[in-house]
Design an enzyme around this catalytic site. Structure first.
Site, mmCIF file in Angstrom:
data_model
loop_
_atom_site.group_PDB
_atom_site.id
_atom_site.type_symbol
_atom_site.label_atom_id
_atom_site.label_comp_id
_atom_site.label_asym_id
_atom_site.label_seq_id
_atom_site.Cartn_x
_atom_site.Cartn_y
_atom_site.Cartn_z
ATOM 1 N N GLU A 221 -2.111 -1.264 -7.207
ATOM 2 C CA GLU A 221 -3.215 -2.072 -6.679
ATOM 3 C C GLU A 221 -4.243 -2.213 -7.791
ATOM 4 O OE1 GLU A 221 -4.864 -0.617 -2.941
ATOM 5 O OE2 GLU A 221 -2.867 -0.067 -2.255
ATOM 6 N N GLU B 167 -1.076 6.280 0.211
ATOM 7 C CA GLU B 167 -2.236 7.134 0.468
ATOM 8 C C GLU B 167 -1.972 8.158 1.563
ATOM 9 O OE1 GLU B 167 -5.348 4.010 0.583
ATOM 10 O OE2 GLU B 167 -5.813 4.832 -1.384
#
Ligand code: GAL
Length: 961
Positions: free
Chosen positions: A479, A401
């Site tokens: 994820e 991220e």
């Protein structure tokens, strides 16, 4: 000089096990904390007397050792987004240790190594500034030869909690400053092996191993088991080898030596590649059954404890996990040794995240700022170099991220030129221009189907070259299945997709471990804390409590569910029990290491058992084997006839004992219920055989000697974490918890309508309504006396009015004014299951201890429902209640806490049992979903307002009978 980069450090190199002398400097150091740089003492503190300072453990975090307190935030930076400046209020930890140099290191070149300092440090030895560090979870080495003395050395380290580098270390975790990994002095012999890089390839066509050895001095390589004794340079053919994989983690002991130094390696031969949108290891497609793993210990934060980590990874192996993403930084270097040895596929992730820039719509994101280029490159070089000799690492991940930008592209280019033997991963590059696998997080089931079909958006016609390229790449969910609180639900549905579409190479549950921190409460008792518990101004509450295991490594139900979903063997029994269908879902091995044992229980009594023969079943293949007649003939049963087949390890491994169960299959033949005859008694409004009622409102007051109140109609549950967040599939709607509150199902009230006795039966009518609204449920409860101890209860529930929200469940609630002791039942167990997280349970006669009735979630919430129950006995201090169905099976929840208490309490340590046993018998129960991150409850697992019927037999007995 580059900002945000270490200065004075040596070129990153491999972590090596060498015979050169080492001196560990871990232990008690002196420590002094200042609240800001301005307040930190200047002058000659690096060599001044520090005897009056406090003591601190190295490795350790100071804010877990009584100096200030920890703080948790997810992507929000805890200070203004004002790069590259840290705030003025910034804890400064001064560390000092005085030591004599071991004789073995004297008169040699010596390197000082730090394996982890959060977040930045200045290092002095004997008053000489050696340099500075950036990269909290990255190794930093300094040449200290010129400064080191034989005795009386003074090592001084000034650590800043925050630095310019904090902007690219914004991972979702506790901010835990300090020297939290080991500090070591390493002798570097003249002519020694500073760096070694061995790529060990396996050729699946020939079975041969090939080494590519890069060493910067003249050296020899020996691998005794392969008769290799060669110059350690360039390509070396080694003939036939056993390849390394997560399923067959074969390691060869090797030694590289010069006349002055020997380095020991454990070499695993394996080849990783992608082709035709598939992911391969050793020429075979693989499925990543993964978890994201942070380093966490409730008492010590990110400090490494070898025994604990071995236990942790063994626990993963026992739950069929074969892959780990080291979210979101390289773990302690020895963890990689364990990954190699135990067998895991690793995505080794760089210590990099700039998620905080989401709060500026990614303006000024360092990922796309030239000034930060060197910082990005330095981090990936440190990551790759340290771990480059580990066969378990199959992908390098650029970070997490961090948006996207030229600096990430530059990292990728460096990795590809430095280590072409592995793949590059980065989730943020959705168009996949500089990565080798297409990776996403929390993509919905619908989107995953499209990706599986290689038809993901945008449509082929509009696709750019990059997007067409992306469709040639395998896909992973780096994820998914957000394991926060009760859940995750819907994981089996993802797994079915992964198995249907060859492009889908598996995924990694977010995440392995809850990050609760152990603290002492006001009463001195240990309690688990989360964000906000330390008075943080900016924090993200209990979002840090997400994991398949608790912070103390206790498996949560989500782990049991996941283990079954990803089990490498699927066992299905034909409806007539004539055959068993076995699916070998291993990628590399047959099922020969497993013993297939069956047993048959009729009404709880084992009547037959045996072993199935299944040898030579190839990986990724299926077979069908016959079952003995003793497993399949028709027998009489009162409750159920259950055939269970277990796949067990034949031999012990380093992570499990022999007999460990890898997978379970079953077949259940339930008895059809005979309707019992009513007893010859006359019912009144206050008594029906064993049941006593309050004649004023028709409520049950006792069954025999057992006091009990109910039933009330229940359609609410204590919101789970997932119920408290809007699902990504319906972001415009409030979370379920809010919808339920809005529709009033958390505050229903009941009105007595009538109680009418008729021969042996009493029929009670009630209306359960929601406040404010016209909605309600009309209930008809007919009680019939059966014997001196048992009554029959026939229930009909009819919803009335215009319901606007789905329900959490539909059931009957009873309260026994006495604490629960335990539960015995026939149904799905032994643990909880909800309709969308029900893979890890099987039918049997289970016994549950009091402490296991519900799950001790750090933030209290609904848990503990046992499904498909046909008969159950709840023991309380006042006596036992037995419930048996005469119609369909039910879901049963037994709790020492009311739902209102669970919903209103924020920490498990604050839950006080009120002395009651809360019994819920549910006709319908909603799934749990994974709305905290990802899709909410899938439509098919929701409970739309609906009528319900059930027929039960209730009886009571004194305690112990
Ligand atoms: C992801 C992130 C993880 C974690 C998770 C939520 O976006 O990569 O680090 O924050 O969300 O628990």
């Amino acid at each position: 000089m580059h900002p945000q980069v270490s200065a004075g450090t040596l070129t990153p190199r491999a972590r090596l096990t060498s015979d050169a002398p080492e001196q560990l400097l871990d232990g008690k150091w002196r420590f002094r904390l200042s609240s800001s740089l301005r307040g930190a003492p200047a002058g000659e503190w690096q060599t001044a007397n520090s005897a009056h300072w406090a003591e601190i453990d190295v490795p350790g975090h100071w804010n877990l050792q009584g100096f200030e307190s920890p703080a948790y935030s997810n992507h929000q930076m805890p200070f203004p987004l004002d790069p590259p400046y840290p705030p003025d209020v910034n804890q400064i930890g001064d560390y000092r240790v005085d030591f004599d140099t071991d004789a073995a290191l004297q008169r040699q070149r010596v390197v000082l190594r730090f394996d982890g300092i959060e977040s930045a440090a200045e290092i002095w030895l004997n008053g000489d500034l050696l340099g500075t560090t950036r990269g909290s979870r990255l190794t930093q080495e300094f040449d200290v030869t010129a400064s080191l003395r034989e005795s009386g050395n003074q090592l001084a380290v000034r650590v800043m909690q925050f630095s310019d580098a904090s902007y690219i270390e914004d991972q979702d975790m506790w901010w835990l400053p300090g020297i939290f990994r080991s500090v070591t002095l390493l002798a570097r012999p003249e002519g020694g092996l500073d760096d070694v890089f061995v790529i060990a390839d396996y050729d699946p066509a020939t079975g041969a191993g090939m080494l590519d050895v890069q060493v910067d001095v003249d050296a020899r390589l020996t691998i005794p088991a392969l008769n290799v004794d060669a110059v350690a340079k360039g390509q070396i053919k080694v003939g036939p080898v056993e390849p390394w994989s997560a399923e067959t983690p074969t390691l060869y002991d090797a030694e590289i030596s010069t006349s002055t130094e020997k380095v020991r390696l454990r070499i695993g031969f394996r080849r990783v590649h992608t082709e035709g949108a598939r992911l391969f290891v050793n020429g075979r497609p693989i499925m990543l059954r993964g978890v994201n793993r942070h380093e966490h210990n409730p008492d010590k934060g990110r400090v490494f404890e070898p025994e604990r980590v071995r236990a942790e990874l063994s626990l993963m192996k026992r739950h069929n996990i074969n892959a780990v993403r080291t979210s979101h930084y390289p773990p302690h270097p020895e963890v990689l040794d364990l990954f190699d040895e135990l067998g895991f596929y690793i995505i080794d992730e760089c210590d990099l995240e700039s998620h905080g820039f989401e709060h500026s719509e990614w303006r000024r994101n360092p990922s796309n700022d030239d000034a930060w280029r060197e910082a990005y490159l330095d981090r990936i070089r440190r990551t790759v170099n340290r771990d480059k000799n580990h066969p378990s690492v199959i992908m390098w991940s650029l970070g997490n991220e961090a948006g996207t930008g030229a600096n990430l592209e530059a990292m990728s280019a460096w990795v590809k030129s430095f280590d072409p033997s592995r793949l590059v991963h980065y989730e943020g590059d959705w168009s996949s221009t500089y990565v080798d696998v297409y990776s996403r997080m929390y993509a919905s089931h619908e989107e995953v189907v499209q990706i599986g079909r290689e038809t993901e958006e945008p449509a082929p016609i509009a696709a750019t070259a990059a997007e067409m390229h992306r469709r040639t790449l395998p896909f992973i969910q780096c994820e998914f299945g957000h394991a926060m609180g009760n859940g995750p639900g819907g994981v089996a549905e993802y797994w079915d997709l992964f198995e249907q579409h060859p492009r889908l190479a598996g995924g990694f549950i977010w995440e392995w471990i809850e990050h609760g921190l152990a603290v002492a409460g006001a009463d001195g008792a240990r309690r688990i804390a989360y964000g906000g518990d330390f008075g943080e101004v900016v924090h993200d509450g209990n979002f840090v409590i997400d994991g398949l295991v608790s912070a103390d490594l206790e498996p949560r139900p989500g782990l049991i569910d996941y283990a079954a979903i990803i089990a490498p063997v699927r066992i299905a029994v034909a409806a007539d029990r004539s055959r068993v269908e076995l699916a070998n879902r291993y990628d590399m091995v047959t099922l020969d290491h497993l013993e297939l044992v069956w047993r048959r229980k009729v009404d709880g009594v084992e009547v037959a058992s045996g072993v199935l023969e299944a040898s030579g079943i190839e990986p990724r293949s299926r077979t069908s084997i016959p079952l003995a007649e003793a497993a399949s003939d028709v027998v009489e049963t009162k409750i159920a006839d259950v055939l269970t087949i277990e796949a067990r390890l034949r031999d012990r491994t380093s992570w499990a004992p022999a007999g460990h169960v890898v997978s379970v299959g079953e077949d259940v033949r339930a008895a059809s219920q005979e309707l019992p005859e009513p007893a010859d008694v006359v019912a009144t409004t206050s008594r029906v055989g064993a049941a006593s009622f309050n004649a004023v409102d028709g409520a049950l007051t006792a069954l025999g000697e057992l006091p009990i109140a109910g039933p009330s109609v229940g359609i609410w549950r204590a919101p789970t974490d997932n119920d408290r967040y809007p699902g990504w599939d319906e972001v415009d709607l409030p979370p379920f918890a809010d919808r339920w509150h809005e529709s009033g199902i958390d505050r229903t009230v009941s009105r007595f309508i009538s109680a009418e006795p008729e021969s042996a039966s009493l029929t009670v009518r009630t209306r359960t309504g929601t406040p404010i609204r016209e909605t309600g449920i009309e209930g008809t409860f007919t009680w019939t006396a059966l014997s001196s101890t048992a009554v029959r209860l026939d229930v009909t529930l009819e919803p009335r009015g215009n319901w606007t929200a789905d329900w959490a469940r539909l059931g009957l609630d009873f309260v026994i004014p006495s604490p629960p002791q335990g539960l015995e039942f026939f149904g799905l167990g032994p643990g909880q299951s909800y309709p969308d997280s029900a893979s890890g349970v099987s039918h049997d006669w289970w016994s549950v201890e009091r402490k296991d009735l519900t799950v001790d979630h750090v933030r209290p919430q609904e848990s503990g429902s046992r499904r498909d129950v046909r008969e159950a006995t709840v023991q309380t201090d006042a006596g036992a209640l037995t419930v048996r169905t005469l119609s369909q099976p039910f879901a049963l929840t037994i709790s020492p806490h009311s739902r209102q208490t669970l919903a209103a309490t924020t920490h498990n340590a604050d839950l006080v049992a009120d002395g009651n046993t809360y019994v819920s018998i549910d006709i319908a129960q909603s799934g749990v979903g994974t709305a905290t991150c990802g899709p909410g409850i899938l439509q098919r697992y929701r409970v739309a307002p609906q009528p319900g019927r059930i027929s039960l037999i209730l009886s009571a007995a004194p305690t112990g009978s």
